[in-house]
Design an enzyme around this catalytic site. Structure first.
Site, PDB file in Angstrom:
ATOM      1  N   GLU A 216     168.334 -11.697   5.631  1.00  0.00           N
ATOM      2  CA  GLU A 216     167.073 -11.411   4.933  1.00  0.00           C
ATOM      3  C   GLU A 216     166.719  -9.921   5.012  1.00  0.00           C
ATOM      4  O   GLU A 216     167.265  -9.168   5.823  1.00  0.00           O
ATOM      5  CB  GLU A 216     165.932 -12.256   5.518  1.00  0.00           C
ATOM      6  CG  GLU A 216     165.652 -11.962   6.982  1.00  0.00           C
ATOM      7  CD  GLU A 216     164.207 -12.260   7.392  1.00  0.00           C
ATOM      8  OE1 GLU A 216     163.271 -11.835   6.689  1.00  0.00           O
ATOM      9  OE2 GLU A 216     164.031 -12.900   8.443  1.00  0.00           O
TER      10      GLU A 216
ATOM     11  N   SER B 195     153.430 -20.890   7.326  1.00  0.00           N
ATOM     12  CA  SER B 195     154.394 -20.148   6.513  1.00  0.00           C
ATOM     13  C   SER B 195     155.087 -21.044   5.481  1.00  0.00           C
ATOM     14  O   SER B 195     155.439 -22.200   5.769  1.00  0.00           O
ATOM     15  CB  SER B 195     155.448 -19.521   7.418  1.00  0.00           C
ATOM     16  OG  SER B 195     156.455 -18.915   6.637  1.00  0.00           O
ATOM     17  N   ALA B 196     155.337 -20.463   4.320  1.00  0.00           N
ATOM     18  CA  ALA B 196     156.124 -21.153   3.277  1.00  0.00           C
ATOM     19  C   ALA B 196     157.571 -21.369   3.724  1.00  0.00           C
ATOM     20  O   ALA B 196     158.298 -22.145   3.098  1.00  0.00           O
ATOM     21  CB  ALA B 196     156.083 -20.343   1.987  1.00  0.00           C
ATOM     22  N   ASP B 197     157.995 -20.708   4.813  1.00  0.00           N
ATOM     23  CA  ASP B 197     159.361 -20.925   5.323  1.00  0.00           C
ATOM     24  C   ASP B 197     159.587 -22.402   5.668  1.00  0.00           C
ATOM     25  O   ASP B 197     160.705 -22.911   5.515  1.00  0.00           O
ATOM     26  CB  ASP B 197     159.606 -20.098   6.600  1.00  0.00           C
ATOM     27  CG  ASP B 197     159.661 -18.605   6.346  1.00  0.00           C
ATOM     28  OD1 ASP B 197     159.654 -18.176   5.181  1.00  0.00           O
ATOM     29  OD2 ASP B 197     159.678 -17.851   7.354  1.00  0.00           O
TER      30      ASP B 197
ATOM     31  N   VAL C   5     162.272 -15.366   4.846  1.00  0.00           N
ATOM     32  CA  VAL C   5     163.211 -16.476   5.059  1.00  0.00           C
ATOM     33  C   VAL C   5     163.186 -17.405   3.848  1.00  0.00           C
ATOM     34  O   VAL C   5     164.240 -17.786   3.320  1.00  0.00           O
ATOM     35  CB  VAL C   5     162.866 -17.236   6.361  1.00  0.00           C
ATOM     36  CG1 VAL C   5     163.638 -18.552   6.448  1.00  0.00           C
ATOM     37  CG2 VAL C   5     163.180 -16.363   7.578  1.00  0.00           C
TER      38      VAL C   5
ATOM     39  N   ASP D 150     146.872 -21.151   8.117  1.00  0.00           N
ATOM     40  CA  ASP D 150     148.012 -20.252   7.952  1.00  0.00           C
ATOM     41  C   ASP D 150     149.306 -20.921   8.405  1.00  0.00           C
ATOM     42  O   ASP D 150     149.618 -20.967   9.602  1.00  0.00           O
ATOM     43  CB  ASP D 150     147.761 -18.949   8.723  1.00  0.00           C
ATOM     44  CG  ASP D 150     148.807 -17.887   8.415  1.00  0.00           C
ATOM     45  OD1 ASP D 150     149.840 -18.213   7.795  1.00  0.00           O
ATOM     46  OD2 ASP D 150     148.583 -16.723   8.795  1.00  0.00           O
TER      47      ASP D 150
ATOM     48  N   LYS E  95     158.655 -17.423  17.387  1.00  0.00           N
ATOM     49  CA  LYS E  95     157.914 -16.543  18.291  1.00  0.00           C
ATOM     50  C   LYS E  95     156.644 -17.213  18.758  1.00  0.00           C
ATOM     51  O   LYS E  95     156.024 -17.981  18.023  1.00  0.00           O
ATOM     52  CB  LYS E  95     157.523 -15.273  17.556  1.00  0.00           C
ATOM     53  CG  LYS E  95     158.640 -14.279  17.528  1.00  0.00           C
ATOM     54  CD  LYS E  95     158.210 -12.971  16.965  1.00  0.00           C
ATOM     55  CE  LYS E  95     159.377 -12.006  17.081  1.00  0.00           C
ATOM     56  NZ  LYS E  95     159.351 -10.954  16.084  1.00  0.00           N
TER      57      LYS E  95
ATOM     58  N   LYS F 199     156.469  -7.817   0.172  1.00  0.00           N
ATOM     59  CA  LYS F 199     157.068  -8.905   0.952  1.00  0.00           C
ATOM     60  C   LYS F 199     157.058 -10.144   0.067  1.00  0.00           C
ATOM     61  O   LYS F 199     155.995 -10.652  -0.275  1.00  0.00           O
ATOM     62  CB  LYS F 199     156.233  -9.113   2.223  1.00  0.00           C
ATOM     63  CG  LYS F 199     156.600 -10.318   3.069  1.00  0.00           C
ATOM     64  CD  LYS F 199     155.658 -10.452   4.264  1.00  0.00           C
ATOM     65  CE  LYS F 199     155.702 -11.829   4.864  1.00  0.00           C
ATOM     66  NZ  LYS F 199     154.653 -12.034   5.881  1.00  0.00           N
TER      67      LYS F 199
END
Ligand code: PSU
Ligand code: MN
Length: 311
Positions: free
Chosen positions: A24, A139-141, A105, A137, A158, A85
């Site tokens: 990425e 992530s779309a990952d 990602v 919140d 993390k 991004k």
């Protein structure tokens, strides 16, 4: 037509049926400072080559979806400021408008799949942020892992994320979460998040076999391989905890939201740990590149290599 642009190296690998590993670019533009970002990107590509596969770093450049970057392209991207991004939501608009941006990602998985690449190495994935019960919140990952058939090798998640909630969402979405060579889910800078991973596999060949079986069953989506950081590079969780708490509190106090949250936290943690977080980050990405190359090699030629065991 997808405006795909394969590098000569990636094109040759594709034509020869050689193993490819996607990489990425948001980790370069938003995850690490200059010049360590470009040095790491080059070292990761070299690691993939040494392990017998071909690297393809992915980014959107002037409205083209680049799969594999030249060293000049990589350097320009790493140097540039205010690069967009791009995730699932914005990659199409950026391409259609002829823009430039780094892929997360999620967006890298979309591009890798479009180019026929089944394995992708990175550092950490996005997930459910702490306080998601009020911020929403997530992530779309995570959704991407449920949709797109790419095996993503990361070092876990993390602790800027809520790891138990991240694992719950992945379970809900039916994403296989595979710890490599241990029972515990790794937590990026440390080898254990203190909770078990849903699945454990001990070789690249087994991970490739699981991907093949998902395809045979017609199951959509990818796999998350959680590869623990090498023991020599680990930073104990309690040392990181203070920096993470401070950074998280600052983000909340400053009203940081949306896609700015993850880059803000990564940058503050780098500053607060005086760069220590970065040294570990580089080591774990290299480790993930090696494992991803071994998985890609097995997918290209099942059972061919003993390289399946990386340690
Ligand atoms: N986590 C890291 N390093 C990173 C990222 C996440 O430890 O560089 C980047 C990846 O590109 C990931 C993205 O896909 O941040 C997630 O951003 P968001 O939380 O806005 O979806
Ligand atoms: Mn987010």
């Amino acid at each position: 037509m997808i405006p795909l642009h394969l590098s000569p190296e990636a094109r040759a690998a594709q034509d020869a049926g050689a193993p490819l590993v996607a990489l990425e670019s948001t980790i370069i533009t938003h995850g690490m400072p200059w010049p360590q970002n470009v040095e790491t990107a080059r070292a990761v590509e070299a690691e993939v080559r040494d392990a017998g596969a071909v690297p393809a770093t992915i980014a959107v450049l002037d409205g083209r979806l680049h799969v594999g970057l030249t060293d000049d392209e990589l350097t320009a991207l790493a140097r540039a400021e205010d690069v967009a991004k791009l995730s699932r939501a914005d990659i199409a608009a950026a391409l259609a408008a002829g823009k430039t941006g780094a892929t997360t990602v999620a967006a890298t998985m979309i591009a890798a799949h479009a180019a026929g690449i089944a394995v992708f190495a990175t550092g950490g994935i996005g997930g459910v942020h702490r306080g998601a019960e009020t911020s929403f919140d997530i992530s779309a990952d995570l959704r991407e892992l449920a949709e797109t058939p790419v095996t993503v090798v990361a070092a876990g998640a993390k602790a800027i994320l809520d790891i138990p909630k991240t694992l719950e969402v992945l379970e809900t979405l039916g994403v296989p979460v595979i710890a490599f060579g241990q029972d515990d889910f790794p937590a990026f800078w440390s080898r254990s998040a203190g909770l078990p991973a849903p699945l454990r596999l001990d070789s690249a060949a087994e991970i490739a076999g699981a991907a093949r079986m998902r395809a045979a069953l017609g199951l959509r989506g990818g796999q998350l391989v959680a590869n623990p950081i090498p023991a020599a590079d680990e930073i104990a969780a309690d040392i990181m905890a203070r920096a993470i708490d401070t950074a998280t509190a600052e983000a909340a106090a400053q009203g940081v939201s949306g896609k700015a949250v993850t880059p803000f936290l990564l940058d503050r943690i780098f500053q607060l740990t005086e760069g220590r977080s970065l040294t570990a980050n580089i080591a774990l990405v290299l480790n993930n590149a090696r494992l991803a190359a071994a998985i890609a090699a097995d997918l290209a030629a099942p059972g061919a290599g003993a390289e399946g065991r990386t340690r």
